[in-house]
Design a protein around this motif. Structure first.
Motif, PDB file in Angstrom:
ATOM      1  N   ARG A   1       3.750  54.588 -44.290  1.00  0.00           N
ATOM      2  CA  ARG A   1       5.001  53.881 -44.581  1.00  0.00           C
ATOM      3  C   ARG A   1       6.173  54.794 -44.230  1.00  0.00           C
ATOM      4  NH1 ARG A   1       7.252  49.427 -47.411  1.00  0.00           N
ATOM      5  NH2 ARG A   1       5.154  48.579 -47.666  1.00  0.00           N
ATOM      6  N   PHE A   2       7.117  54.247 -43.464  1.00  0.00           N
ATOM      7  CA  PHE A   2       8.290  54.971 -43.004  1.00  0.00           C
ATOM      8  C   PHE A   2       9.518  54.457 -43.742  1.00  0.00           C
ATOM      9  CE2 PHE A   2       5.119  54.777 -39.731  1.00  0.00           C
ATOM     10  CZ  PHE A   2       5.132  56.020 -39.100  1.00  0.00           C
ATOM     11  N   GLY A   3      10.332  55.363 -44.230  1.00  0.00           N
ATOM     12  CA  GLY A   3      11.539  54.982 -44.942  1.00  0.00           C
ATOM     13  C   GLY A   3      12.611  54.432 -44.008  1.00  0.00           C
ATOM     14  N   LYS A   4      13.486  53.626 -44.553  1.00  0.00           N
ATOM     15  CA  LYS A   4      14.537  52.989 -43.760  1.00  0.00           C
ATOM     16  C   LYS A   4      15.679  53.960 -43.479  1.00  0.00           C
ATOM     17  CE  LYS A   4      17.240  51.118 -47.627  1.00  0.00           C
ATOM     18  NZ  LYS A   4      17.777  49.883 -48.253  1.00  0.00           N
ATOM     19  N   THR A   5      16.539  53.584 -42.553  1.00  0.00           N
ATOM     20  CA  THR A   5      17.775  54.294 -42.283  1.00  0.00           C
ATOM     21  C   THR A   5      18.883  53.698 -43.147  1.00  0.00           C
ATOM     22  OG1 THR A   5      17.169  54.852 -40.012  1.00  0.00           O
ATOM     23  CG2 THR A   5      19.524  54.784 -40.522  1.00  0.00           C
ATOM     24  N   TYR A   6      19.701  54.555 -43.747  1.00  0.00           N
ATOM     25  CA  TYR A   6      20.863  54.125 -44.511  1.00  0.00           C
ATOM     26  C   TYR A   6      22.098  54.256 -43.623  1.00  0.00           C
ATOM     27  CZ  TYR A   6      18.252  54.286 -48.948  1.00  0.00           C
ATOM     28  OH  TYR A   6      17.363  54.062 -49.966  1.00  0.00           O
ATOM     29  N   ALA A   7      22.746  53.154 -43.321  1.00  0.00           N
ATOM     30  CA  ALA A   7      23.978  53.177 -42.533  1.00  0.00           C
ATOM     31  C   ALA A   7      24.901  52.086 -43.059  1.00  0.00           C
ATOM     32  CB  ALA A   7      23.684  52.955 -41.056  1.00  0.00           C
ATOM     33  N   ALA A   8      26.105  52.492 -43.491  1.00  0.00           N
ATOM     34  CA  ALA A   8      27.060  51.525 -44.045  1.00  0.00           C
ATOM     35  C   ALA A   8      28.372  52.237 -44.329  1.00  0.00           C
ATOM     36  CB  ALA A   8      26.515  50.912 -45.338  1.00  0.00           C
ATOM     37  N   GLU A   9      29.398  51.444 -44.663  1.00  0.00           N
ATOM     38  CA  GLU A   9      30.640  52.024 -45.131  1.00  0.00           C
ATOM     39  C   GLU A   9      30.358  52.784 -46.427  1.00  0.00           C
ATOM     40  OE1 GLU A   9      30.308  48.951 -43.995  1.00  0.00           O
ATOM     41  OE2 GLU A   9      31.436  49.226 -42.127  1.00  0.00           O
ATOM     42  N   PRO A  10      31.161  53.800 -46.747  1.00  0.00           N
ATOM     43  CA  PRO A  10      30.843  54.696 -47.864  1.00  0.00           C
ATOM     44  C   PRO A  10      30.596  54.008 -49.196  1.00  0.00           C
ATOM     45  CG  PRO A  10      32.545  55.678 -46.527  1.00  0.00           C
ATOM     46  CD  PRO A  10      32.316  54.303 -45.969  1.00  0.00           C
ATOM     47  N   ASP A  11      31.378  53.000 -49.562  1.00  0.00           N
ATOM     48  CA  ASP A  11      31.178  52.376 -50.862  1.00  0.00           C
ATOM     49  C   ASP A  11      29.841  51.665 -50.944  1.00  0.00           C
ATOM     50  OD1 ASP A  11      32.021  50.506 -49.004  1.00  0.00           O
ATOM     51  OD2 ASP A  11      33.233  49.350 -50.424  1.00  0.00           O
ATOM     52  N   LYS A  12      29.465  50.955 -49.881  1.00  0.00           N
ATOM     53  CA  LYS A  12      28.159  50.290 -49.877  1.00  0.00           C
ATOM     54  C   LYS A  12      27.034  51.315 -49.792  1.00  0.00           C
ATOM     55  CE  LYS A  12      25.435  46.629 -47.728  1.00  0.00           C
ATOM     56  NZ  LYS A  12      24.172  47.385 -47.818  1.00  0.00           N
ATOM     57  N   LEU A  13      27.246  52.352 -49.030  1.00  0.00           N
ATOM     58  CA  LEU A  13      26.234  53.392 -48.914  1.00  0.00           C
ATOM     59  C   LEU A  13      25.953  54.022 -50.270  1.00  0.00           C
ATOM     60  CD1 LEU A  13      24.569  54.627 -46.621  1.00  0.00           C
ATOM     61  CD2 LEU A  13      26.369  56.330 -46.328  1.00  0.00           C
ATOM     62  N   ALA A  14      26.999  54.270 -51.038  1.00  0.00           N
ATOM     63  CA  ALA A  14      26.818  54.837 -52.373  1.00  0.00           C
ATOM     64  C   ALA A  14      26.022  53.889 -53.268  1.00  0.00           C
ATOM     65  CB  ALA A  14      28.175  55.153 -52.999  1.00  0.00           C
ATOM     66  N   ARG A  15      26.308  52.591 -53.185  1.00  0.00           N
ATOM     67  CA  ARG A  15      25.565  51.624 -54.003  1.00  0.00           C
ATOM     68  C   ARG A  15      24.099  51.588 -53.595  1.00  0.00           C
ATOM     69  NH1 ARG A  15      30.253  48.508 -53.029  1.00  0.00           N
ATOM     70  NH2 ARG A  15      29.146  47.214 -51.500  1.00  0.00           N
ATOM     71  N   ASP A  16      23.836  51.619 -52.282  1.00  0.00           N
ATOM     72  CA  ASP A  16      22.451  51.572 -51.808  1.00  0.00           C
ATOM     73  C   ASP A  16      21.673  52.827 -52.216  1.00  0.00           C
ATOM     74  OD1 ASP A  16      22.987  49.147 -50.646  1.00  0.00           O
ATOM     75  OD2 ASP A  16      23.214  49.946 -48.610  1.00  0.00           O
ATOM     76  N   LEU A  17      22.291  53.987 -52.057  1.00  0.00           N
ATOM     77  CA  LEU A  17      21.607  55.233 -52.405  1.00  0.00           C
ATOM     78  C   LEU A  17      21.375  55.352 -53.905  1.00  0.00           C
ATOM     79  CD1 LEU A  17      23.405  57.695 -49.964  1.00  0.00           C
ATOM     80  CD2 LEU A  17      20.970  57.116 -49.947  1.00  0.00           C
ATOM     81  N   ALA A  18      22.245  54.740 -54.702  1.00  0.00           N
ATOM     82  CA  ALA A  18      22.064  54.780 -56.152  1.00  0.00           C
ATOM     83  C   ALA A  18      20.794  54.051 -56.583  1.00  0.00           C
ATOM     84  CB  ALA A  18      23.278  54.162 -56.844  1.00  0.00           C
ATOM     85  N   GLN A  19      20.282  53.157 -55.733  1.00  0.00           N
ATOM     86  CA  GLN A  19      19.059  52.414 -56.050  1.00  0.00           C
ATOM     87  C   GLN A  19      17.799  53.118 -55.549  1.00  0.00           C
ATOM     88  OE1 GLN A  19      19.436  49.675 -57.991  1.00  0.00           O
ATOM     89  NE2 GLN A  19      21.595  50.275 -57.919  1.00  0.00           N
ATOM     90  N   ASP A  20      17.957  54.237 -54.860  1.00  0.00           N
ATOM     91  CA  ASP A  20      16.816  54.968 -54.297  1.00  0.00           C
ATOM     92  C   ASP A  20      16.227  55.871 -55.375  1.00  0.00           C
ATOM     93  OD1 ASP A  20      15.234  57.003 -52.907  1.00  0.00           O
ATOM     94  OD2 ASP A  20      16.125  56.242 -51.053  1.00  0.00           O
ATOM     95  N   GLU A  21      15.062  55.495 -55.888  1.00  0.00           N
ATOM     96  CA  GLU A  21      14.471  56.206 -57.025  1.00  0.00           C
ATOM     97  C   GLU A  21      14.047  57.628 -56.668  1.00  0.00           C
ATOM     98  OE1 GLU A  21      11.375  53.850 -58.781  1.00  0.00           O
ATOM     99  OE2 GLU A  21      12.611  52.018 -58.803  1.00  0.00           O
ATOM    100  N   ALA A  22      13.594  57.842 -55.446  1.00  0.00           N
ATOM    101  CA  ALA A  22      13.151  59.186 -55.058  1.00  0.00           C
ATOM    102  C   ALA A  22      14.335  60.124 -54.866  1.00  0.00           C
ATOM    103  CB  ALA A  22      12.307  59.120 -53.789  1.00  0.00           C
ATOM    104  N   VAL A  23      15.412  59.621 -54.261  1.00  0.00           N
ATOM    105  CA  VAL A  23      16.615  60.441 -54.118  1.00  0.00           C
ATOM    106  C   VAL A  23      17.131  60.843 -55.496  1.00  0.00           C
ATOM    107  CG1 VAL A  23      19.038  60.392 -53.416  1.00  0.00           C
ATOM    108  CG2 VAL A  23      17.289  59.545 -51.866  1.00  0.00           C
TER     109      VAL A  23
END
Length: 339
Positions: A280-302
């Motif tokens: 399993r390969f992880g996805k790429t995170y690419a977005a404007e900073p506010d959305k990127l912060a919201r997406d990364l906040a849901q990443d349990e491993a990070v």
């Protein structure tokens, strides 16, 4: 606070579309990117090691050069393939690089990834013992490395040496105190993460896991981290372990960012075959900073890791990759409480 650094594969190609067209370019730009990363406030410069490829290979001259040109950031590998290594010679190289860097070396090692050639380690003079595998050999090399990095004498001195010896058995020199606690194991599965915890090595987990249970990548990786921490605690190691995860993250703050990575905004995990098994390969995170912060906040491993390494597209050049690091540190990290 979360440590944030970059991980570079050091790709080079003579293509006119690449900013890195030779091995010399790859090495020199790796040093310059480490310097730039320190200047923008990043915490680490890490380099992948691949043999028989147009990528970074022999890591210790590069690590020593980066150590000499920087003063604060951690420098490391992610990862060195232990099937190829003479562990005693490696201990000398690592000790030298760590002393040059003032104790900033974070050495990621592992069994290694799929190779460019068939049984490439045999060309380096290493063959598994009869009845064992190349993975067994990598672990044997690792055990020897970890043992000699303790700094204890084991070699019988010559009674008539060229130079005077200290009393007792001799150890590998130069010895860098504390380096043994800064060895990381690149684990591709939950089982190898458990083994790393038992051995007292830090955990390094990338954007790829060589197993799949059907759950999202970040949840599977978070489970891997939990098993590592449980194994560490059960083994009774005295110090606190460290965990790093790698991610492809691109804040879109300019028109060039959008041109290069705008199509990745809908990226998802991928499942495929590697080494004749599911991966399993992880996805790429690419977005404007506010959305990127919201997406990364849901990443349990990070969230579970103390260190985040950005896999950088090094062929886009030093300036662009320094911009990516600066954008993450400036616009995204504060929103997540990392800065």
């Amino acid at each position: 606070m979360k440590k944030i650094g970059f991980l570079s594969f050091g790709h080079w190609t003579p293509s006119p579309r690449s900013q890195v067209r030779s091995a010399s370019d790859a090495l020199l730009q790796s040093i310059e990117l480490a310097v730039a990363a320190e200047e923008v406030g990043a915490d680490g410069a890490y380099f992948r090691v691949h043999h028989f490829a147009r990528q970074l290979a022999s890591p210790f001259p590069l690590l020593a050069a980066v150590g000499a040109r920087t003063s604060r950031i951690e420098i490391g590998t992610g990862v060195i393939d232990m099937r190829y290594e003479n562990p005693l010679y490696m201990a000398e190289d690592a000790g030298s690089a760590d002393l040059i860097a003032g104790g900033r070396l974070q050495l990621g090692i592992s069994r290694g990834a799929p190779e460019q050639v068939i049984k490439g380690y045999e060309y380096f003079g290493h063959r598994p013992a009869e009845g064992t595998t190349d993975a067994d050999m990598a672990r044997e090399h690792t055990a020897t490395l970890l043992d000699v990095l303790k700094g204890e004498g084991f070699a019988e001195p010559n009674p008539q040496p060229m130079f005077p010896n200290p009393p007792g058995l001799l150890r590998i020199e130069p010895h860098s105190p504390g380096l043994r606690d800064r060895i990381w194991w690149g684990a591709g599965t939950r089982a190898t993460a458990t083994w790393a915890g038992e051995q007292g090595m830090n955990l390094m987990s990338s954007t790829l896991l060589t197993e799949d249970t059907g759950v999202p990548f970040h949840q599977l990786q978070a489970e891997q981290i939990q098993l590592f921490q449980e194994a560490w605690q059960a083994a009774g190691h005295a110090r606190e372990p460290r965990v790093s995860v790698s991610r492809s993250i691109f804040p879109i703050v300019s028109e060039l960012d959008h041109q290069l990575f705008g199509r990745e905004t809908a990226s998802t995990d991928k499942v495929g075959y590697l080494d004749e098994g599911l991966a399993r390969f992880g996805k790429t995170y690419a977005a404007e900073p506010d959305k990127l912060a919201r997406d990364l906040a849901q990443d349990e491993a990070v969230a579970a890791a103390d260190t985040l390494l950005l896999t950088v597209p090094n062929q886009l050049g030093v300036d662009y990759n320094a911009h990516v690091l600066d954008s993450l540190l400036r616009y995204v990290a504060p929103e997540l409480g990392w800065r």
